[in-house]
Each structure stands twice: as C-alpha cells, then as structure tokens.
Write a protein that holds these residues in place. Structure first.
Motif, PDB file in Angstrom:
ATOM      1  N   MET A  35       1.005  -1.215   0.152  1.00  0.00           N
ATOM      2  CA  MET A  35       0.069  -0.266   0.110  1.00  0.00           C
ATOM      3  C   MET A  35       0.806   1.287  -0.005  1.00  0.00           C
ATOM      4  N   MET A  36       0.652   2.041  -0.794  1.00  0.00           N
ATOM      5  CA  MET A  36       1.414   3.219  -1.329  1.00  0.00           C
ATOM      6  C   MET A  36       0.667   4.517  -0.517  1.00  0.00           C
ATOM      7  N   PRO A  37       1.185   5.839  -0.335  1.00  0.00           N
ATOM      8  CA  PRO A  37       0.519   7.054   0.110  1.00  0.00           C
ATOM      9  C   PRO A  37      -0.481   7.130  -0.978  1.00  0.00           C
ATOM     10  N   THR A  38      -1.730   7.881  -0.659  1.00  0.00           N
ATOM     11  CA  THR A  38      -2.831   7.958  -1.414  1.00  0.00           C
ATOM     12  C   THR A  38      -2.630   8.865  -2.704  1.00  0.00           C
ATOM     13  N   LEU A  47      -1.098   8.098 -14.531  1.00  0.00           N
ATOM     14  CA  LEU A  47      -0.306   7.373 -15.348  1.00  0.00           C
ATOM     15  C   LEU A  47      -0.530   6.119 -16.089  1.00  0.00           C
ATOM     16  N   ALA A  48      -0.877   5.187 -15.390  1.00  0.00           N
ATOM     17  CA  ALA A  48      -1.177   3.692 -15.754  1.00  0.00           C
ATOM     18  C   ALA A  48      -2.162   3.749 -16.975  1.00  0.00           C
ATOM     19  N   ARG A  49      -3.213   4.850 -16.739  1.00  0.00           N
ATOM     20  CA  ARG A  49      -4.192   4.669 -17.862  1.00  0.00           C
ATOM     21  C   ARG A  49      -3.587   5.259 -19.073  1.00  0.00           C
ATOM     22  N   ARG A  50      -2.823   6.213 -18.844  1.00  0.00           N
ATOM     23  CA  ARG A  50      -2.397   7.044 -20.110  1.00  0.00           C
ATOM     24  C   ARG A  50      -1.327   5.868 -20.758  1.00  0.00           C
ATOM     25  N   ILE A  51      -0.389   5.140 -20.139  1.00  0.00           N
ATOM     26  CA  ILE A  51       0.407   4.303 -20.719  1.00  0.00           C
ATOM     27  C   ILE A  51      -0.349   3.233 -21.375  1.00  0.00           C
ATOM     28  N   ILE A 127       9.728   6.559 -12.836  1.00  0.00           N
ATOM     29  CA  ILE A 127       9.824   4.949 -12.195  1.00  0.00           C
ATOM     30  C   ILE A 127      11.118   4.760 -11.533  1.00  0.00           C
ATOM     31  N   LYS A 128      12.227   5.151 -12.025  1.00  0.00           N
ATOM     32  CA  LYS A 128      13.455   4.974 -11.345  1.00  0.00           C
ATOM     33  C   LYS A 128      13.247   5.438 -10.075  1.00  0.00           C
ATOM     34  N   THR A 129      13.119   6.554  -9.785  1.00  0.00           N
ATOM     35  CA  THR A 129      12.984   7.381  -8.710  1.00  0.00           C
ATOM     36  C   THR A 129      11.974   6.628  -7.628  1.00  0.00           C
ATOM     37  N   LEU A 130      10.847   6.156  -8.060  1.00  0.00           N
ATOM     38  CA  LEU A 130       9.937   5.363  -7.312  1.00  0.00           C
ATOM     39  C   LEU A 130      10.186   4.198  -6.740  1.00  0.00           C
ATOM     40  N   CYS A 149      14.950  -2.182   2.326  1.00  0.00           N
ATOM     41  CA  CYS A 149      15.207  -1.971   0.969  1.00  0.00           C
ATOM     42  C   CYS A 149      14.982  -2.877  -0.012  1.00  0.00           C
ATOM     43  N   VAL A 150      14.299  -2.662  -1.268  1.00  0.00           N
ATOM     44  CA  VAL A 150      13.801  -3.434  -2.279  1.00  0.00           C
ATOM     45  C   VAL A 150      14.813  -3.356  -3.509  1.00  0.00           C
ATOM     46  N   ASN A 151      15.392  -4.467  -4.006  1.00  0.00           N
ATOM     47  CA  ASN A 151      15.942  -4.331  -5.104  1.00  0.00           C
ATOM     48  C   ASN A 151      15.368  -5.013  -6.301  1.00  0.00           C
ATOM     49  N   ARG A 152      14.354  -5.813  -5.994  1.00  0.00           N
ATOM     50  CA  ARG A 152      13.585  -6.444  -7.206  1.00  0.00           C
ATOM     51  C   ARG A 152      12.108  -6.455  -6.769  1.00  0.00           C
ATOM     52  N   VAL A 153      11.259  -6.696  -7.599  1.00  0.00           N
ATOM     53  CA  VAL A 153       9.899  -6.927  -7.289  1.00  0.00           C
ATOM     54  C   VAL A 153       9.057  -5.707  -7.759  1.00  0.00           C
ATOM     55  N   ILE A 154       7.898  -6.187  -8.455  1.00  0.00           N
ATOM     56  CA  ILE A 154       6.919  -5.038  -8.939  1.00  0.00           C
ATOM     57  C   ILE A 154       5.825  -5.008  -8.016  1.00  0.00           C
ATOM     58  N   ARG A 155       5.599  -3.814  -7.231  1.00  0.00           N
ATOM     59  CA  ARG A 155       4.739  -3.749  -6.026  1.00  0.00           C
ATOM     60  C   ARG A 155       3.179  -4.183  -6.662  1.00  0.00           C
ATOM     61  N   GLN A 156       2.801  -5.205  -5.895  1.00  0.00           N
ATOM     62  CA  GLN A 156       1.361  -5.372  -6.132  1.00  0.00           C
ATOM     63  C   GLN A 156       0.651  -4.762  -5.082  1.00  0.00           C
ATOM     64  N   GLY A 157      -0.509  -4.003  -5.961  1.00  0.00           N
ATOM     65  CA  GLY A 157      -1.096  -2.992  -5.280  1.00  0.00           C
ATOM     66  C   GLY A 157      -1.035  -1.436  -5.698  1.00  0.00           C
ATOM     67  N   ASP A 158      -0.287  -1.285  -6.490  1.00  0.00           N
ATOM     68  CA  ASP A 158       0.217   0.030  -6.881  1.00  0.00           C
ATOM     69  C   ASP A 158      -0.537  -0.037  -8.643  1.00  0.00           C
ATOM     70  N   PRO A 159      -1.217   0.881  -8.808  1.00  0.00           N
ATOM     71  CA  PRO A 159      -1.825   1.031 -10.283  1.00  0.00           C
ATOM     72  C   PRO A 159      -0.895   0.930 -11.312  1.00  0.00           C
ATOM     73  N   LEU A 160       0.213   1.544 -11.040  1.00  0.00           N
ATOM     74  CA  LEU A 160       1.508   1.621 -12.340  1.00  0.00           C
ATOM     75  C   LEU A 160       2.061   0.326 -12.273  1.00  0.00           C
ATOM     76  N   SER A 161       1.750  -0.556 -11.400  1.00  0.00           N
ATOM     77  CA  SER A 161       2.544  -1.939 -11.524  1.00  0.00           C
ATOM     78  C   SER A 161       1.745  -2.636 -12.862  1.00  0.00           C
ATOM     79  N   VAL A 162       0.647  -2.216 -13.209  1.00  0.00           N
ATOM     80  CA  VAL A 162      -0.052  -3.063 -14.347  1.00  0.00           C
ATOM     81  C   VAL A 162       1.020  -3.086 -15.567  1.00  0.00           C
ATOM     82  N   PRO A 163       0.994  -1.472 -16.070  1.00  0.00           N
ATOM     83  CA  PRO A 163       1.665  -1.317 -17.417  1.00  0.00           C
ATOM     84  C   PRO A 163       3.341  -1.780 -17.104  1.00  0.00           C
TER      85      PRO A 163
END
Length: 219
Positions: A35-38, A47-51, A127-130, A149-163
């Motif tokens: 879960m990320m900040p609102t 961003l996800a919708r536009r991508i 994305i890199k900063t994120l 600290c996380v060096n791999r994984v795409i966050r499940q729960g973040d809308p941007l993770s889909v694209p």
C-alpha cells in the motif's frame, strides 16, 4: 515528474501479507500487497491509464484490459483445436504459469523493458525514483517492523504496476517465433497470454520445444 524527485515520505510502502490458502503458514502461500500513500496511488493511476491507452502492448496479452480476456482466450484455444482436428493437422501447445512473476523482476530489467515499449525519459526517471532506494515495511501482529530496502519486485497494489509488468511480459513474448505458430484460417497463432499465464502454440512438437527452449535460455 518534471523535477525527477519523489519526496521521501512517498517512497515508503506498507506491505500486508494476504493468505492464498487458509491455514497454510508457509511464505509462498502469502501474497504481498504493498500500500502506497494516497497521493502517489492516485498519480500512478493516471499514469497507468495513459500508458495503457498509448503504448503498443502485445495484442495477445488480454489481462488488465477492457472486455473478458479469459473468455476470448478460451474461445480462441477451442477454435484452434477444432480447426486442426477437423482438418487433420498436427498442433502442439504448452500451458505456462510463471512462478512468482511480480516478485522476481529486477529493477534494471524493468527500466529497460519500459524504455523498449516507448516510455519516455521523464517518466522513466519517475519510475526509477519510485523504485530506487524505496523501502517497505510489513506488519506482524499489528506491529510495524523495520523498513526493508527492495532491489527487485513490482509492487502488487500500485496501479502503475500493471503497465510495468506488462512491459516485462511483452519483452518476453516478443521473442517467440511467429512462423512456428499453429494456423487457423489465414492467421498463425504462437501464443495467448493473460498476465503471467501463457499458452504457447506450434505446428509440431519440435517447433514447440524450440519455442520453449529459446525463451528459457533468452530469459
């Protein structure tokens, strides 16, 4: 996005473990949802919708898109099998489920995949900063543990993770040889995909083996 800077308070995520199977306490039977900040979640949804609307994700990838992608893929598989049976034509298929797909993506590979499908530098920097230097905390019996600290994984729960995830899958799918696919009418199909679930088709066992071996060695 213009500054390429993400406030540190927005880099932190809270990961909650959702059980996949009741009563089983082994780690692999829990799904980590971050879960990320609102504010970041809303921004990432835009961003996800536009991508998804603008970038050329493989048309055979039916996940996270409008319409019933599962039904479409099932109908296509059935039609292909009936066509080959009726015309006495050989065909081969393999169903693949990528284990821990979201969890195994390296962040460097993620950025390369995003650049490959056309995401521009400004958004790549965001994305890199994120992901670079970001931390997650998890909960244990209501207590928030120390950040990790996380060096791999795409966050499940973040809308941007889909694209982001689809860009990785698109890269893998692109390596399949279209000439080795199974034919139906004038079209040749070498795969269907729904997120990390895939079926690979070929006109022969040898062709199917080549597709799978090539993908494994390439990935």
């Amino acid at each position: 996005m213009f500054t390429g800077y993400l406030p540190q308070r927005n880099e932190k995520g809270l990961t909650v473990l959702i059980p996949k199977k009741k009563g089983d306490i082994r780690p692999e039977f829990f799904r980590p949802i971050t879960m990320m900040p609102t504010v970041i979640r809303l921004f990432d949804r835009i961003l996800a919708r536009r991508i998804m609307a603008l970038l050329p994700i493989n048309k055979q990838q039916k996940a996270f898109r409008k319409g019933d992608g599962i039904a479409f893929n099932l109908i296509t598989v059935q039609a292909l099998l009936e066509h080959h049976t009726k015309n006495l034509k050989p065909s081969s298929g393999a169903f693949l489920d990528i284990r821990k797909a979201f969890d195994s993506v390296n962040h460097s590979s993620l950025l390369l995949a995003c650049k490959r499908i056309g995401i521009q530098d400004m958004l790549l920097n965001y994305i890199k900063t994120l992901y670079t230097g970001s931390t997650i905390c998890s909960k244990k019996q209501g207590e928030i543990l120390d950040p990790i600290c996380v060096n791999r994984v795409i966050r499940q729960g973040d809308p941007l993770s889909v694209p982001l995830f689809l860009s990785i899958m698109d890269w893998a799918i692109d390596g399949l040889n279209t000439r080795l696919g199974a034919s139906i009418g004038k079209e040749r199909i070498n795969h269907l995909a729904f997120a990390d679930d895939m079926v690979i088709f070929a006109a022969s066992d040898l062709g199917l083996q080549h597709q799978i071996t090539h993908q494994v060695s390439r990935d």
